[in-house]
Design a protein around this motif. Structure first.
Motif, PDB file in Angstrom:
ATOM      1  N   ASP A   1       0.933  -1.428  -0.108  1.00 30.34           N
ATOM      2  CA  ASP A   1       0.006   0.003  -0.175  1.00 30.34           C
ATOM      3  C   ASP A   1       0.686   1.139   0.054  1.00 30.34           C
ATOM      4  OD1 ASP A   1      -1.773   1.930   0.595  1.00 30.34           O
ATOM      5  OD2 ASP A   1      -2.586   1.300   2.141  1.00 30.34           O
TER       6      ASP A   1
ATOM      7  N   LYS B   1       0.285   4.196   0.847  1.00 28.55           N
ATOM      8  CA  LYS B   1      -0.112   5.026   1.886  1.00 28.55           C
ATOM      9  C   LYS B   1       0.688   4.725   3.148  1.00 28.55           C
ATOM     10  CE  LYS B   1      -4.731   6.592   0.500  1.00 28.55           C
ATOM     11  NZ  LYS B   1      -6.173   6.705   0.824  1.00 28.55           N
ATOM     12  N   LYS B   2       0.801   3.261   3.248  1.00 25.10           N
ATOM     13  CA  LYS B   2       1.414   2.585   4.592  1.00 25.10           C
ATOM     14  C   LYS B   2       3.093   3.071   4.256  1.00 25.10           C
ATOM     15  CE  LYS B   2      -1.958  -0.789   5.802  1.00 25.10           C
ATOM     16  NZ  LYS B   2      -2.032  -2.245   5.994  1.00 25.10           N
TER      17      LYS B   2
ATOM     18  N   ASN C   1       3.757   6.439   4.858  1.00 30.05           N
ATOM     19  CA  ASN C   1       4.085   6.788   6.644  1.00 30.05           C
ATOM     20  C   ASN C   1       5.329   6.131   6.815  1.00 30.05           C
ATOM     21  OD1 ASN C   1       1.399   8.331   6.475  1.00 30.05           O
ATOM     22  ND2 ASN C   1       0.400   6.295   6.763  1.00 30.05           N
TER      23      ASN C   1
ATOM     24  N   LYS D   1      -0.878   3.168  -8.467  1.00 30.41           N
ATOM     25  CA  LYS D   1      -0.308   3.468  -7.068  1.00 30.41           C
ATOM     26  C   LYS D   1       0.365   4.365  -6.988  1.00 30.41           C
ATOM     27  CE  LYS D   1       0.301  -1.465  -5.126  1.00 30.41           C
ATOM     28  NZ  LYS D   1       1.357  -2.201  -4.965  1.00 30.41           N
TER      29      LYS D   1
ATOM     30  N   THR E   1      -1.965   7.361  -6.212  1.00 27.76           N
ATOM     31  CA  THR E   1      -2.336   7.281  -4.849  1.00 27.76           C
ATOM     32  C   THR E   1      -1.006   7.970  -4.246  1.00 27.76           C
ATOM     33  OG1 THR E   1      -3.704   5.309  -5.074  1.00 27.76           O
ATOM     34  CG2 THR E   1      -2.794   6.077  -2.735  1.00 27.76           C
ATOM     35  N   THR E   2       0.154   7.663  -4.521  1.00 30.11           N
ATOM     36  CA  THR E   2       1.163   8.305  -3.989  1.00 30.11           C
ATOM     37  C   THR E   2       1.373   9.711  -4.101  1.00 30.11           C
ATOM     38  OG1 THR E   2       2.713   6.353  -4.307  1.00 30.11           O
ATOM     39  CG2 THR E   2       3.863   8.650  -4.053  1.00 30.11           C
TER      40      THR E   2
ATOM     41  N   TYR F   1      -1.703  11.508  -1.789  1.00 30.89           N
ATOM     42  CA  TYR F   1      -1.653  11.316  -0.638  1.00 30.89           C
ATOM     43  C   TYR F   1      -0.476  12.199  -0.018  1.00 30.89           C
ATOM     44  CZ  TYR F   1      -1.396   9.060   4.035  1.00 30.89           C
ATOM     45  OH  TYR F   1      -1.301   8.498   5.423  1.00 30.89           O
TER      46      TYR F   1
ATOM     47  N   LYS G   1      -1.614  15.810   0.312  1.00 25.53           N
ATOM     48  CA  LYS G   1      -2.395  15.800   1.419  1.00 25.53           C
ATOM     49  C   LYS G   1      -2.018  15.740   2.819  1.00 25.53           C
ATOM     50  CE  LYS G   1      -6.256  13.372   3.682  1.00 25.53           C
ATOM     51  NZ  LYS G   1      -7.067  12.125   3.569  1.00 25.53           N
ATOM     52  N   ILE G   2      -0.937  15.074   3.005  1.00 28.16           N
ATOM     53  CA  ILE G   2      -0.161  14.968   4.342  1.00 28.16           C
ATOM     54  C   ILE G   2       0.608  16.024   4.434  1.00 28.16           C
ATOM     55  CG2 ILE G   2       1.367  13.548   5.763  1.00 28.16           C
ATOM     56  CD1 ILE G   2      -1.544  12.599   5.625  1.00 28.16           C
TER      57      ILE G   2
END
Length: 456
Positions: free
Chosen positions: A13, A15-16, A19, A312, A315-316, A319, A322-323
């Motif tokens: 993932d 997102k994981k 992080n 992906k 998504t990368t 995300y 956003k963060i």
């Protein structure tokens, strides 16, 4: 060594993975900037002229940091793509080539900087504080290898998802610098040259830690062995295809800093340079969360690209932005409301007390710059991860050397608004450039997805 949990995470993932990677990277970048701030804080006790001298040397120092980070990004991108394609042998070869490249580049830049230091400082307008600049710069650049090689090795560690080993040496370096700075500057009475010596020795300590893990403990996922090494010029080219543009991006930032110093010298004198030097240290810390998230995106996007999983990558991008923006907003507010207290750390002595209100005003204006960084940094970093370093370079050039510089000159000089106009111009240019960069990466990734769906 068999595939480890870090590599498995990178292939999972996004997102994981972000992080997992981002927070240690943010910590490591904070520690790098902490070294700069530590030097500035201790040197501020010597007066405004030595502090201004560090301001003139900083753009040159950041070129070295940029070279290390750039080649590290090139290594990270190439190794990540091999890992995404499940090519361990290729990843090991890229690692060995990256290590050799780091040694060659560090030696070359040390020689170059020592040769050009005097004339470049005169061109930069540092005549009033030239002696201080040379005292600091000569010592600092002798330690080039300890400043460049660790950042490249850190990029290799990040490529395999080992962010702890990419971060711990920097923590040790920062702590060592904190201890050594006052000893060399004041106890040993080395003045501004002592600050440079402390920085170099601290960096060398971090490098020794990396050497221990690689060649003594030998428990990294990637192999650094040169035993069966076969020189492959294409490997160097692949690393440099991302590394050179990424390094040039930092060069562009350094050129911008040189021009801003020159503009401030014209409109307000060396005092304004001292204010900018101190204040920009804090802004640089403020943008680190966004830069850290973007740096994590290099690895995650690279692995996804190597695996041809373009959803992906989308998504990368989203995300990471956003963060990065959420954290940047909090940071911006903290800098604004505590500007006065922050300014004190650069104006605690009688010789620098007059800088306090000026630094406070700078921070209250330039804290807005932090908000734009997630969009521009993430866009550029993802392009680097995809091996498209030239696109990232073009975006940075357009933003910093065209938009930021034009607006800074226009409002500061043409509209005669002085140093405040320079700062406002930097904000306007940064905002426009960052929004454009984000729009371009969104379009690029959508095209990748569409082509993949059509079987191209």
């Amino acid at each position: 060594m068999s595939e480890n949990a870090n590599v498995e995470l990178l292939r999972g993932d996004p997102k994981k993975a972000i992080n997992k990677l981002a927070y240690p990277i943010i910590g490591s970048l904070l520690l790098i900037m902490l070294n700069n701030i530590i030097d500035s804080v201790w040197v501020a006790g010597l007066g405004s002229d030595p502090l201004a001298a560090i301001g003139y040397i900083t753009p040159l120092f950041m070129i070295l940091v940029g070279v290390g980070n750039g080649i590290g990004a090139g290594a990270n991108s190439l190794i990540s793509r091999f890992i995404g394609a499940k090519d361990k042998k290729g990843a090991d070869s890229a690692t060995a080539h990256s290590l050799i490249l780091s040694i060659v580049i560090s030696i070359a830049f040390m020689v170059i900087f020592l040769i050009i230091l005097d004339p470049i400082l005169k061109i930069m307008g540092a005549a009033e504080v030239l002696d201080y600049c040379k005292q600091y710069g000569v010592v600092l650049f002798i330690w080039t290898f300890a400043l460049v090689i660790p950042t490249i090795i850190g990029g290799i560690f990040r490529a395999e998802g080992d962010v702890n080993r990419a971060t711990i040496p920097l923590a040790v370096t920062a702590i060592a610098n904190m201890i050594l700075d006052p000893i060399f500057i004041y106890t040993l009475n080395q003045g501004i040259a002592g600050a440079a010596m402390a920085t170099g020795i601290a960096g060398f300590i971090g490098l020794l830690m990396q050497i221990y893990w690689i060649y003594v403990k030998k428990n990294t996922y990637l192999s650094y062995s040169l035993k069966n090494f076969k020189n492959n010029m294409k490997m160097y080219l692949d690393i440099l295809t991302v590394g050179i543009p990424a390094s040039l991006e930092q060069l562009i930032m350094s050129v911008l800093a040189i021009v801003v110093n020159f503009l401030l010298t014209i409109v307000a004198g060396t005092t304004a340079v001292a204010v900018y030097t101190a204040g920009w240290r804090i802004i640089s810390v403020g943008i680190i969360p966004a830069v850290g998230v973007g740096t994590a995106a290099v690895t995650v996007a690279g692995v996804a690209y190597g695996a041809r999983n373009y959803d992906k990558i989308k998504t990368t991008v989203r995300y990471a932005v956003k963060i990065g923006f959420i954290v940047s907003l909090i940071t911006c507010l903290l800098i604004h409301f505590f500007a006065g207290q922050i300014a004190y750390i650069f104006s605690y002595s009688s010789t620098s007390a007059a800088l306090a209100p000026l630094i406070t005003d700078f921070l209250k204006i330039m804290c807005l710059f932090v908000l734009f960084v997630p969009f521009g940094a993430t866009s550029g970093n993802v392009f680097q991860g995809l091996g498209k370093g030239t696109i990232s370079l073009v975006l940075t050039t357009f933003r910093e050397l065209i938009l930021v510089l034009i607006f800074a000159c226009l409002i500061g000089l043409v509209f005669n608004m002085g140093e405040i106009g320079v700062y406002i111009g930097m904000l306007i240019g940064g905002l426009i450039g960052s929004v454009i960069a984000y729009g371009i990466i969104e379009i690029y990734v959508k095209r990748l997805i569409r082509r993949n769906q059509n079987g191209a």
